[in-house]
Design an enzyme around this catalytic site. Sequence first.
Site, PDB file in Angstrom:
ATOM      1  N   ARG A 105     -45.105  -3.410 -26.538  1.00 27.24           N
ATOM      2  CA  ARG A 105     -45.192  -4.335 -27.664  1.00 27.24           C
ATOM      3  C   ARG A 105     -45.636  -5.691 -27.104  1.00 27.24           C
ATOM      4  O   ARG A 105     -45.735  -5.876 -25.895  1.00 27.24           O
ATOM      5  CB  ARG A 105     -43.886  -4.407 -28.475  1.00 27.24           C
ATOM      6  CG  ARG A 105     -42.584  -4.220 -27.764  1.00 27.24           C
ATOM      7  CD  ARG A 105     -42.214  -5.276 -26.772  1.00 27.24           C
ATOM      8  NE  ARG A 105     -42.318  -6.613 -27.331  1.00 27.24           N
ATOM      9  CZ  ARG A 105     -42.425  -7.719 -26.631  1.00 27.24           C
ATOM     10  NH1 ARG A 105     -42.456  -7.671 -25.303  1.00 27.24           N
ATOM     11  NH2 ARG A 105     -42.545  -8.890 -27.202  1.00 27.24           N
ATOM     12  N   GLY A 106     -45.904  -6.636 -28.027  1.00 25.82           N
ATOM     13  CA  GLY A 106     -46.488  -7.905 -27.611  1.00 25.82           C
ATOM     14  C   GLY A 106     -47.992  -7.813 -27.799  1.00 25.82           C
ATOM     15  O   GLY A 106     -48.616  -6.851 -27.320  1.00 25.82           O
ATOM     16  N   ASP A 143     -49.285 -13.569 -32.542  1.00 25.58           N
ATOM     17  CA  ASP A 143     -49.908 -12.258 -32.785  1.00 25.58           C
ATOM     18  C   ASP A 143     -51.275 -12.392 -33.428  1.00 25.58           C
ATOM     19  O   ASP A 143     -52.133 -11.506 -33.282  1.00 25.58           O
ATOM     20  CB  ASP A 143     -49.003 -11.387 -33.652  1.00 25.58           C
ATOM     21  CG  ASP A 143     -47.968 -10.715 -32.779  1.00 25.58           C
ATOM     22  OD1 ASP A 143     -47.028 -11.406 -32.354  1.00 25.58           O
ATOM     23  OD2 ASP A 143     -48.128  -9.512 -32.485  1.00 25.58           O
ATOM     24  N   ASN A 193     -46.479 -15.004 -35.860  1.00 25.70           N
ATOM     25  CA  ASN A 193     -45.720 -14.602 -34.669  1.00 25.70           C
ATOM     26  C   ASN A 193     -44.407 -13.975 -35.139  1.00 25.70           C
ATOM     27  O   ASN A 193     -44.146 -13.869 -36.350  1.00 25.70           O
ATOM     28  CB  ASN A 193     -45.472 -15.819 -33.764  1.00 25.70           C
ATOM     29  CG  ASN A 193     -44.925 -15.419 -32.404  1.00 25.70           C
ATOM     30  OD1 ASN A 193     -45.456 -14.524 -31.755  1.00 25.70           O
ATOM     31  ND2 ASN A 193     -43.842 -16.048 -31.968  1.00 25.70           N
ATOM     32  N   LYS A 194     -43.604 -13.557 -34.208  1.00 27.23           N
ATOM     33  CA  LYS A 194     -42.349 -12.854 -34.484  1.00 27.23           C
ATOM     34  C   LYS A 194     -41.536 -13.539 -35.575  1.00 27.23           C
ATOM     35  O   LYS A 194     -41.433 -14.762 -35.603  1.00 27.23           O
ATOM     36  CB  LYS A 194     -41.551 -12.782 -33.175  1.00 27.23           C
ATOM     37  CG  LYS A 194     -40.221 -12.078 -33.249  1.00 27.23           C
ATOM     38  CD  LYS A 194     -40.280 -10.716 -33.871  1.00 27.23           C
ATOM     39  CE  LYS A 194     -41.275  -9.791 -33.243  1.00 27.23           C
ATOM     40  NZ  LYS A 194     -41.520  -8.561 -34.053  1.00 27.23           N
ATOM     41  N   GLN A 225     -35.867  -8.814 -28.780  1.00 24.72           N
ATOM     42  CA  GLN A 225     -36.800  -9.018 -27.664  1.00 24.72           C
ATOM     43  C   GLN A 225     -36.346 -10.169 -26.764  1.00 24.72           C
ATOM     44  O   GLN A 225     -36.608 -10.171 -25.561  1.00 24.72           O
ATOM     45  CB  GLN A 225     -38.213  -9.315 -28.194  1.00 24.72           C
ATOM     46  CG  GLN A 225     -38.920  -8.122 -28.802  1.00 24.72           C
ATOM     47  CD  GLN A 225     -38.720  -8.033 -30.299  1.00 24.72           C
ATOM     48  OE1 GLN A 225     -37.713  -8.510 -30.829  1.00 24.72           O
ATOM     49  NE2 GLN A 225     -39.648  -7.420 -31.005  1.00 24.72           N
TER      50      GLN A 225
HETATM   51  O1  MRU Z   1     -42.975  -6.924 -32.448  1.00 26.03           O
HETATM   52  P1  MRU Z   1     -43.419  -7.407 -31.104  1.00 26.03           P
HETATM   53  O2  MRU Z   1     -42.342  -7.355 -30.075  1.00 26.03           O
HETATM   54  O3  MRU Z   1     -44.698  -6.739 -30.676  1.00 26.03           O
HETATM   55  O4  MRU Z   1     -43.757  -8.942 -31.331  1.00 26.03           O
HETATM   56  C1  MRU Z   1     -44.200  -9.713 -30.246  1.00 26.03           C
HETATM   57  C2  MRU Z   1     -44.373 -11.143 -30.591  1.00 26.03           C
HETATM   58  O5  MRU Z   1     -44.186 -11.556 -31.702  1.00 26.03           O
HETATM   59  C3  MRU Z   1     -44.873 -12.042 -29.504  1.00 26.03           C
HETATM   60  O6  MRU Z   1     -44.366 -13.321 -29.666  1.00 26.03           O
HETATM   61  C4  MRU Z   1     -46.401 -12.099 -29.576  1.00 26.03           C
HETATM   62  O7  MRU Z   1     -46.941 -10.809 -29.602  1.00 26.03           O
HETATM   63  C5  MRU Z   1     -46.966 -12.839 -28.434  1.00 26.03           C
HETATM   64  S1  MRU Z   1     -46.761 -11.939 -26.933  1.00 26.03           S
HETATM   65  C6  MRU Z   1     -47.571 -12.723 -25.701  1.00 26.03           C
END
Ligand code: MRU
Length: 344
Positions: A52-53, A238, A248-249, A197
């Site tokens: 993820r990320g 994202d 973003n998250k 996370q």
């Molecule tokens: O749901 P996830 O864990 O994939 O979400 C990740 C995030 O929101 C991160 O902040 C984003 O992808 C940036 S990672 C460098």
Amino acid sequence: MTLQTKKSVQALQWTGNSLNVLDQRQLPDTLVYDDYNDAAGVFEAIATMRVRGAPAIGIAAAYGVALSVIQHFAVTPANWQQKVADDIVQLAKSRPTAVNLFWALEQMKALLGQSLTNPPLAFIECAVKIHTDDIAANIKMGELGADLLAGVKGVMTHCNTGALATGGYGTALGVIRSATQRQSLNVYAGETRPWLQGARLTVWELAQDEIPVTLLADSAAAWLMKSGAIDWVIVGADRIAANGDTANKIGTYSLAVLAKQHGVNFMVVAPTTTIDWAIQNGDQIEIEQRNQNELLPACYNKAGSLVSAWNPVFDVTPAELISAIVTERGVVLNPTEQGMRGIR
Ligand code: MRU
């Protein structure tokens, strides 16, 4: 050139003919890699959040396409391109918000139209380049972001934006890594419900690098900012729209609102592969909704239950709440559509 810092964990390891994916759902208790040989496996690894990320998702998908080419070029040499195109369509359905996924798939798809002497090798090389370019971008952003933190005492981050979420090193966490090499910094990490996370990944990753960190409940952020302990909130992205609005998250928008209330600066750190120039603003970003069972206590997860859950996993922070967007091409202060054009 060695771009990886010596201690950073690797979310993705290309073996030459398969992809090892660290199962992040099991961290920090268990460090286990799963080995994938085809695009369907990589699709599953992304959709189920083993990897993820945003940048890591894009890199994994690129390797998934390389695996597809290796498989189909060997098995059905007459129409391997169509099979690979089908796999690309499927990989694009793994998660909807991180634009790095679609960007990486476009890079790979562009090769499909070319006449190649050794297609498997060409696709592998393209995926490896996407991976190494991401690490290089992270290291550059780390330096640029750390420049903004001179003299700063306390920062807070959200989600996990480190080596686990990228090709290596990290975006927001890369800035924190770089800054701690220059100065002492009090680092706070929100736990990031519901997937944790922050609590499971960020504090673990920082501890691996011997960087002290303080974990807090997401709901404690306002009180922490009120105490004066935080100078900057630093997050990843994202998808960033052409005007700087940033997805973003889930919980990032709340932190930006709190930062404004408390006079705290707000930094977004992302490679330019996270910018979606095709959309004017954040209203056009698709926000992933995940299964309510990720939130809902099991006793309510049954037919006829009166209790349901709302589980958006990203939100959009308007550009006007962002003090700086840090990319490998430069820093945009107080982002606007015009300011963003400077890094296009
Ligand atoms: O749901 P996830 O864990 O994939 O979400 C990740 C995030 O929101 C991160 O902040 C984003 O992808 C940036 S990672 C460098």
